[in-house]
Design a protein around this motif. Structure first.
Motif, PDB file in Angstrom:
ATOM      1  N   ALA A 498       0.977  -1.252  -0.108  1.00  0.00           N
ATOM      2  CA  ALA A 498       0.014  -0.161   0.127  1.00  0.00           C
ATOM      3  C   ALA A 498       0.976   1.382   0.202  1.00  0.00           C
ATOM      4  O   ALA A 498       0.678   2.308  -0.856  1.00  0.00           O
ATOM      5  N   GLU A 499       1.801   1.249   0.729  1.00  0.00           N
ATOM      6  CA  GLU A 499       2.892   2.519   0.981  1.00  0.00           C
ATOM      7  C   GLU A 499       3.692   2.734  -0.349  1.00  0.00           C
ATOM      8  O   GLU A 499       3.847   3.826  -0.657  1.00  0.00           O
ATOM      9  N   GLU A 500       3.724   1.680  -1.355  1.00  0.00           N
ATOM     10  CA  GLU A 500       4.468   1.833  -2.572  1.00  0.00           C
ATOM     11  C   GLU A 500       3.411   2.249  -3.400  1.00  0.00           C
ATOM     12  O   GLU A 500       3.953   3.028  -4.302  1.00  0.00           O
ATOM     13  N   LEU A 501       2.218   1.929  -3.384  1.00  0.00           N
ATOM     14  CA  LEU A 501       1.326   2.217  -4.411  1.00  0.00           C
ATOM     15  C   LEU A 501       0.877   3.730  -4.391  1.00  0.00           C
ATOM     16  O   LEU A 501       0.742   4.256  -5.203  1.00  0.00           O
ATOM     17  N   LEU A 502       0.732   4.031  -3.067  1.00  0.00           N
ATOM     18  CA  LEU A 502      -0.110   5.393  -2.722  1.00  0.00           C
ATOM     19  C   LEU A 502       0.694   6.364  -3.475  1.00  0.00           C
ATOM     20  O   LEU A 502       0.074   7.329  -4.077  1.00  0.00           O
ATOM     21  N   PRO A 503       1.946   6.470  -3.331  1.00  0.00           N
ATOM     22  CA  PRO A 503       2.556   7.667  -3.727  1.00  0.00           C
ATOM     23  C   PRO A 503       2.413   7.585  -5.400  1.00  0.00           C
ATOM     24  O   PRO A 503       2.633   8.691  -6.069  1.00  0.00           O
ATOM     25  N   ALA A 504       2.852   6.285  -5.915  1.00  0.00           N
ATOM     26  CA  ALA A 504       2.690   6.260  -7.351  1.00  0.00           C
ATOM     27  C   ALA A 504       1.281   6.530  -8.014  1.00  0.00           C
ATOM     28  O   ALA A 504       1.264   7.410  -8.896  1.00  0.00           O
ATOM     29  N   VAL A 505       0.321   6.467  -7.281  1.00  0.00           N
ATOM     30  CA  VAL A 505      -0.978   6.925  -7.410  1.00  0.00           C
ATOM     31  C   VAL A 505      -1.270   8.435  -7.627  1.00  0.00           C
ATOM     32  O   VAL A 505      -2.040   9.034  -8.349  1.00  0.00           O
ATOM     33  N   ASP A 506      -0.623   8.954  -6.478  1.00  0.00           N
ATOM     34  CA  ASP A 506      -0.625  10.628  -6.223  1.00  0.00           C
ATOM     35  C   ASP A 506       0.072  11.230  -7.609  1.00  0.00           C
ATOM     36  O   ASP A 506      -0.248  12.238  -8.180  1.00  0.00           O
ATOM     37  N   ALA A 507       1.330  10.469  -7.882  1.00  0.00           N
ATOM     38  CA  ALA A 507       2.107  11.187  -9.074  1.00  0.00           C
ATOM     39  C   ALA A 507       1.242  10.762 -10.255  1.00  0.00           C
ATOM     40  O   ALA A 507       1.301  11.936 -11.188  1.00  0.00           O
ATOM     41  N   ALA A 508       0.475   9.839 -10.441  1.00  0.00           N
ATOM     42  CA  ALA A 508      -0.154   9.677 -11.660  1.00  0.00           C
ATOM     43  C   ALA A 508      -1.201  10.582 -11.818  1.00  0.00           C
ATOM     44  O   ALA A 508      -1.527  11.178 -12.931  1.00  0.00           O
ATOM     45  N   LEU A 509      -1.895  10.813 -10.650  1.00  0.00           N
ATOM     46  CA  LEU A 509      -3.047  11.782 -10.765  1.00  0.00           C
ATOM     47  C   LEU A 509      -2.773  13.227 -11.078  1.00  0.00           C
ATOM     48  O   LEU A 509      -3.368  13.866 -11.824  1.00  0.00           O
TER      49      LEU A 509
END
Length: 578
Positions: A498-509
């Motif tokens: 989860a901690e790996e995915l969340l920053p990636a999602v924020d950056a993608a948005l």
């Protein structure tokens, strides 16, 4: 381990098998309901599929020679045809395997023990020849498991024999030869007592040489004298009895024929002579001269023959130690080792298997096992690791021992730090290799695959030299906390994901704010918020977090595709191709 359940010591032999247990501090071998401590390693599979084991099975051999399985130890862990011996039966036609046949023998021994002890048993130490390879040792262990036993240790037969003779009480650097002539095989091993451990210096032998061969030759001699069929089972059984009688008497009779010890020795001499070259090779491989040996011990029923003892005396230039029953020495040693593991006898370190798992701490504080417990040593294994965060310029490797899921609950043996050029997350590649040599020393090598720079650490003794009480405590705790530990591991793994995915999602948005609809963005933001709430919760609901993270991952698949497409397009523009 269940402290109320004794641990069995089992000699799973080619011709005969035995089982023992430590009772009131004394190792004893257990007898069946007929008073026999020795069980023939024979299994008969009847036409209707019913199975008999031991003496009952052996009595069926005359009537059903192709359905009575003996000497299966010569086949276990080997491919068809690899054993160099063709049995008079076909396991494939009988729809069974060496492991399954061995399991039937072990089931019988387990039943003998349970009847004698009047309680159930579920753990055992099983012996194997020193020359057995990993496949043969693992097949023996599988047979034990198939018989309903947890095999705590696979123990080398010469080490078991040395224990039975009390040679663990010798002073340091004592060298011992174990001359083992059993029913089906001959083994010679040279051992050294060093730093409180038994180390096998060398082993040699012949898997097709044993007392059974002498029985067969004597049977042919008797059959010729009495004009009987040479392969008559009754003659073969009688020849074994005659051979045993001639170990103590000068003459024995069968059907009116007198056979002398001189007759037997003339027949057996060429076969016994074949053991000489193996003894000399074992001494040479060990770098030991015969006169440097402190003890020569005899194992296996065939060593009762005066001719064998004469040969041993001649080869090694000393009187062999015959203080133990040669038929029972290996089983007795296995029983002593079982008592040591169970805590009813004092500890002696035996370098056969690793007592506890060895590994390193990985990101998130988890234990990553590299060499599992009960791995036969010497052993070697390794894995590749990478940097978990960006701009990391080194990796601290904590070497751990234990059975718990979290690093903090295991024992730290040492630590090494591996430097590497800093870079993005996942850019570094560090190979970590564990190897345990025959002396029980753990060598840890860490290599940066980019610079080929090695960092090494040597850990003496600790990898295998562990008090049995500490081993039992660690294993007991791993069972007691199994559910909590596994839940914590699952939570940690889900948390890292989860901690790996969340920053990636924020950056993608941020990057795709003008390329996605408000509805799609709202769905992703909402799912990300759910993941954040579960991450912050104190109840550590791993299942819910894992499911929410999976939904977020699925919800952002289209964003990942768009990012890849955009990156490709930008690359083409930079290269002037668009």
């Amino acid at each position: 381990m269940n402290p109320n359940s004794p641990i069995l010591g089992i000699d799973l032999g080619t011709t005969n098998s035995l089982v023992g247990v430590v009772d009131s501090g004394f190792p004893i071998l257990l007898a069946d309901e007929n008073g026999s401590r020795s069980t023939p390693s024979a299994v008969c599979i009847a036409q209707d599929g019913s199975i008999s084991v031991g003496a009952v099975a052996l009595r069926q051999r005359a009537l059903h020679p192709t359905r009575t399985i003996t000497s299966v130890k010569r086949l276990i862990g080997r491919r068809p045809g690899e054993a160099g011996w063709t049995p008079p039966y076909s396991l494939s036609e009988l729809k069974t395997s060496p492991v399954e046949v061995s399991a039937e023998i072990l089931k019988h021994l387990k039943a003998v023990a349970e009847h004698a002890l009047e309680q159930s048993v579920s753990q055992a130490v099983i012996t194997v020849p020193a020359y057995f390879n990993d496949a043969q040792r693992n097949a023996t262990k599988r047979a034990g498991e198939l018989a309903g036993l947890e095999v705590l240790r696979i123990l080398s037969e010469p080490t078991a024999a040395a224990l039975a003779y009390g040679l663990d009480k010798l002073s340091e650097h004592q060298k011992i030869a174990v001359y083992d002539l059993g029913g089906g095989t001959f083994d010679i091993s040279v051992l050294e007592m060093h730093d409180g451990t038994f180390q096998v210096l060398s082993t040699a032998g012949d898997t097709q040489l044993g007392g059974d061969d002498i029985d067969r030759l004597l049977a042919e001699f008797i059959a010729q004298k009495l004009n009987l069929p040479p392969h008559d089972i009754r003659v073969l059984e009688a020849s074994e009895a005659v051979k045993k009688r001639l170990s103590t008497d000068d003459t024995a009779s069968f059907n009116g024929l007198d056979i002398t010890r001189a007759d037997l020795e003339k027949i057996a001499r060429p076969w016994i002579e074949r053991t000489r070259i193996h003894c000399l090779r074992a001494l040479s491989d060990a770098g030991v001269k015969a006169e440097q040996l402190d003890e020569v011990i005899l194992v296996g029923g065939s060593t009762r023959m005066p001719l064998v003892r004469d040969y041993v005396r001649e080869i090694f230039g000393r009187e062999p130690n015959t203080s133990q029953n040669p038929d029972e020495a290996i089983a007795l040693g296995a029983t002593i080792q079982a008592g040591i593991l169970g805590g009813s006898l004092r500890q002696v370190l035996l370098l056969d298997v690793t007592p506890l798992s060895l590994g390193i701490e990985t990101f998130g504080g988890l234990m990553n096992i590299i060499i599992p417990r009960n791995t036969t040593i010497p052993a070697k294994a390794g894995e590749m690791f990478t940097n978990a965060v960006a701009n990391q310029d080194s990796m601290l490797i904590r070497i751990l021992q234990g059975e718990r899921e979290l690093a903090k609950d295991n024992w730290e043996l040492g630590r090494i730090e591996v430097p590497f050029p800093s870079g993005p997350k996942g850019s570094a590649r560090v190979g970590v290799q564990f190897s345990i040599d025959a002396d029980g020393i753990l060598h840890v090598l860490a290599r940066d695959t980019a610079t080929h720079q090695d960092t090494t650490l040597q850990i003496s003794g600790t990898a295998v030299d562990v008090e049995d009480e500490r081993v039992e405590q660690m294993i007991s705790e791993s069972v007691d906390f199994a559910f909590e530990d596994m839940n914590e591991r699952i939570w940690t793994e889900a948390k890292l994901k989860a901690e790996e995915l969340l920053p990636a999602v924020d950056a993608a948005l941020d990057q795709l704010a003008d390329a996605i609809s408000a509805e799609e963005k709202s769905a992703v933001v909402s799912q990300a918020a759910t993941v954040r709430v579960l991450l912050a919760a104190t109840d550590h609901d791993a299942k819910a977090l894992k499911a929410a993270t999976q939904l977020l991952d699925e919800a952002t698949q289209s964003l990942a595709v768009m990012l890849i497409d955009r990156a490709m397009e930008e690359s083409l523009v930079r290269r002037g191709l668009v």
